[in-house]
Design an enzyme around this catalytic site. Sequence first.
Site, short mmCIF file in Angstrom:
data_model
loop_
_atom_site.label_atom_id
_atom_site.label_comp_id
_atom_site.label_asym_id
_atom_site.label_seq_id
_atom_site.Cartn_x
_atom_site.Cartn_y
_atom_site.Cartn_z
N LYS A 239 0.86 -1.22 -0.16
CA LYS A 239 0.09 0.17 -0.22
C LYS A 239 1.32 0.86 -0.26
O LYS A 239 1.69 1.38 0.73
CB LYS A 239 -0.53 0.25 1.28
CG LYS A 239 -2.32 -0.79 1.30
CD LYS A 239 -2.52 -0.80 2.50
CE LYS A 239 -3.31 -1.93 3.11
NZ LYS A 239 -4.74 -0.94 2.05
N ARG A 313 -10.00 -11.58 1.88
CA ARG A 313 -11.46 -12.28 1.93
C ARG A 313 -10.93 -14.38 1.78
O ARG A 313 -11.29 -14.83 2.24
CB ARG A 313 -12.40 -11.39 0.58
CG ARG A 313 -10.53 -12.34 -0.23
CD ARG A 313 -11.49 -11.26 -1.74
NE ARG A 313 -11.65 -9.90 -1.56
CZ ARG A 313 -11.33 -8.92 -2.27
NH1 ARG A 313 -12.19 -9.21 -3.74
NH2 ARG A 313 -11.71 -8.05 -2.52
#
Length: 460
Positions: A239, A313
């Site tokens: 990120k 997820r």
Amino acid sequence: MPLSFVSPTESAVPLFLIGADDLDGFLATRSDDDKLWLKANGFSAALGTVCVIPADGKIAAVVAGFGTEKTRARDRFGFGAVRAKLPDGTYALHTTLTGEALEEQLLAWLLSGYVFDTYVKKSKSSVHLVAPESIDVGRIEAIAAGEALTRDLINTPSNDMGPAELEQAARSLAHAHGAEISITSGEALLEQNFPMIHAVGRASPRAPALIDMRWGKAGPTLTLVGKGVCFDTGGLNLKPGASMGLMKKDMGGAATVLGLAKMIMALDVPLRLRVLIPAVENAVSGNAFRPQDVLTSRKGLTVEINNTDAEGRLVLADALALADETPPDLLISMATLTGAARVAVGPDLAPFFATDPKDALVLSAAAAKVADPVWQLPYWEPYESMIEPGIADLDNAPSGGMAGSITAALFLRRFVTESPRYMHFDIYGWNPTAAPARPKGGVGQGARALLAALPELLSL
């Protein structure tokens, strides 16, 4: 400041909560001196305003403004703004509010007393409230305590809230309420067939873990699954700094299900509860999982990794697969999962998905009653092809950037094949600006709505 009410006392100062539309009626009941005093202080009953009425050098009464219906709609928990404006003392609330409206404002009072002061000590006032006798104060206090746990966990920085510390928080909660808890961690995750939890967490020196807590001996079954990514660097798809700044809150799903579990257990809700939390840190090292890797999940489904920053997820998938092996009456997952959800509804609404339309209606109605806003998004079947990469059963990060929250929910639903009813929440878990009863920082979303909906969802 304690998140509790106090017992009635003769010395309690009357605290009148008055809406703008009711001000004239209230003034008609007061002495001429009080009327002149309130007028001289410009009191108009605007939301969150306070006017102290003196007499003989003491506080005779306090009048707090409750605003108009329009201002209350724009700023729920308005009574929470009053607490910080009161002098130290004990106050007895007088209001025409009843039922759910009164409970909402009493909860606002308690939540406005929340302070996160682990790292810097803050001055504490001594302001207490006597709640009206008609209210079940124990229930409101239990809800406030659950919310405070959620906030504390999210607000704690990642150097002090890794997988082991999250495990300890769960252990403390289990011990307090007589729940059973087991932990699978490190290489045991591979031995026990949780390959994706292991893959996401293996690059960190802080071992990944699956937390499994059970409580209750009778009643319908409820399983809560919470994303416990204690810090998310993005992995090899690192990120940028601006996006990494709030990643201590990436375990907000775990924090929220633990807060909800605390409410359920404290209130002795007649059900059998299971809480599953995959606790990991998504870090960068030589053994980090890579883009284009194909992982085999606990369910047996293969997953192509097209972005290591879509790790939540993956860990949820293994936990959901475990939950699905013993299908509960209701299965719920909560996660700070996608930026797409924030773009769609902002930080204040909690988007959710439901396989049963009736569950969605029940939840939405309950959320409105307890001022815990949610918004249903669809499991949109035509988007299923977007999560099918061809080289594997599933794609963890479909290209194109569209419908990100929906495709993530569709991905998770693939791991729930036996449970009859499944709900997924894509929450934010953070209040970006201070508001009444909600200081800037970690915040629970959807937990109070679910608690209110449980009797109908599970026919308790």
